[in-house]
Design an enzyme around this catalytic site. Structure first.
Site, short mmCIF file in Angstrom:
data_model
loop_
_atom_site.label_atom_id
_atom_site.label_comp_id
_atom_site.label_asym_id
_atom_site.label_seq_id
_atom_site.Cartn_x
_atom_site.Cartn_y
_atom_site.Cartn_z
N TYR A 55 -3.33 -7.43 16.89
CA TYR A 55 -3.42 -6.53 15.80
C TYR A 55 -4.61 -5.50 15.87
O TYR A 55 -4.43 -4.22 15.89
CB TYR A 55 -3.59 -7.39 14.52
CG TYR A 55 -3.71 -6.41 13.17
CD1 TYR A 55 -2.41 -5.55 12.70
CD2 TYR A 55 -4.72 -6.36 12.74
CE1 TYR A 55 -2.46 -4.87 11.67
CE2 TYR A 55 -4.57 -5.41 11.60
CZ TYR A 55 -3.56 -4.79 11.03
OH TYR A 55 -3.52 -3.93 9.62
N ASP A 100 13.60 3.82 10.44
CA ASP A 100 12.94 2.50 11.29
C ASP A 100 12.02 3.04 12.41
O ASP A 100 12.63 3.87 13.10
CB ASP A 100 14.15 1.89 11.87
CG ASP A 100 13.68 0.63 12.68
OD1 ASP A 100 12.43 0.71 12.90
OD2 ASP A 100 14.58 -0.10 12.99
N LEU A 110 1.00 -1.03 -0.13
CA LEU A 110 0.03 -0.17 -0.01
C LEU A 110 0.86 1.32 0.19
O LEU A 110 0.57 2.03 -0.65
CB LEU A 110 -0.92 0.07 1.15
CG LEU A 110 -2.23 -0.95 1.07
CD1 LEU A 110 -2.78 -0.95 2.64
CD2 LEU A 110 -3.29 -0.43 0.05
N THR A 140 -1.79 -7.83 0.25
CA THR A 140 -0.16 -7.36 0.63
C THR A 140 0.53 -8.13 1.31
O THR A 140 -0.09 -9.36 1.79
CB THR A 140 -0.35 -6.04 1.37
OG1 THR A 140 -0.62 -6.22 2.68
CG2 THR A 140 -1.05 -5.06 0.81
N LYS A 191 -4.53 -1.26 16.18
CA LYS A 191 -5.35 -0.22 15.52
C LYS A 191 -6.34 0.64 16.26
O LYS A 191 -6.68 1.76 15.84
CB LYS A 191 -6.07 -1.09 14.31
CG LYS A 191 -4.76 -1.66 13.24
CD LYS A 191 -3.72 -0.43 12.91
CE LYS A 191 -2.76 -1.23 11.78
NZ LYS A 191 -1.93 -0.08 11.16
#
Length: 230
Positions: A155, A53, A13, A188, A159
């Protein structure tokens, strides 16, 4: 035309977002932690490359100095992120959350903090944080949906935190347009290319929100179809 930095832009993306921005006439910094991969991506795109990074304070600070010395920044896209192996609540441990939090949460704060002075000097400053529909409490608690069926803890938690970070920054800096976006289930490397839509489709909302003007929305959460429920 604007100058944008996109983290994690050497593939997926981020790469497609950079490609679209450059095609529209904007200047783009491809941000990546691997210098060689970043260089190849930048050459392919016709972009500038900056080593960054997002998990390392010194790396982020050096990248900010590089971009500032070259003329500044209008748009920041916090795209870098990892998913890890989805682990359900019965098995997840604190150690499993740490790597995702370091990249997906602390990385967003680290980069935003370091770069924020630069877009503040712009006439149309924008920050876009790439989130996920898995960060939506509404979607994750709606039965018979892909978000409801997702088993992992780390995850989605990362988010959801990105969403709250976005809101709080937007409140603190009302002169900027700061939003989070859901690119949807895009094929992806993050998901082993199992996503159901292309990177061209997924990047659309990122590109759109990175180009909003001073009268555009801020402190909100969008996918390609419009606002996403919190």
């Amino acid at each position: 035309m604007t100058t944008a930095l996109i983290t994690g832009a050497n593939k997926g993306l981020g790469f497609e977002t950079a490609r679209r921005f450059i095609a529209a006439g904007h200047t783009v910094y491809v941000g990546g932690r691997d210098p060689e991969r970043g260089r190849r991506a930048a050459e392919q795109l016709g972009a500038r490359m900056v080593v960054i990074d997002v998990t390392d304070d010194a790396s982020v600070a050096a990248a900010a100095k590089t971009v500032e010395a070259a003329g500044g920044l209008d748009a920041l896209v916090n795209n870098a992120g990892i998913e890890g192996t989805p682990t359900d609540a019965a098995e997840v441990t604190a150690d499993m959350l740490r790597p995702l939090s370091e990249t997906n949460v602390f990385g967003v704060v680290r980069v935003t903090h370091a770069f924020l002075p630069l877009p503040q000097r712009s006439a149309a400053p924008v920050v876009v944080n790439v989130s996920s529909g898995l960060g939506s409490k509404t979607l994750v608690t709606t039965p018979d949906t892909p978000a409801y069926a997702y088993p992992g803890v780390a995850y989605p938690a990362s988010k959801t935190t990105v969403n709250m970070i976005t809101v709080q920054y937007a409140k603190a800096f009302p002169g900027m347009r700061i939003n989070c976006v859901e690119p949807d289930y895009t094929a992806t490397g993050l998901n082993g290319h199992r996503g159901t839509q292309t990177v061209e489709e997924g990047a659309e909302i990122i590109v759109r929100m990175a180009q909003v003007g001073p009268d555009g929305p801020t402190g909100d959460y969008f996918d390609a179809a419009g606002p996403v429920p919190w």
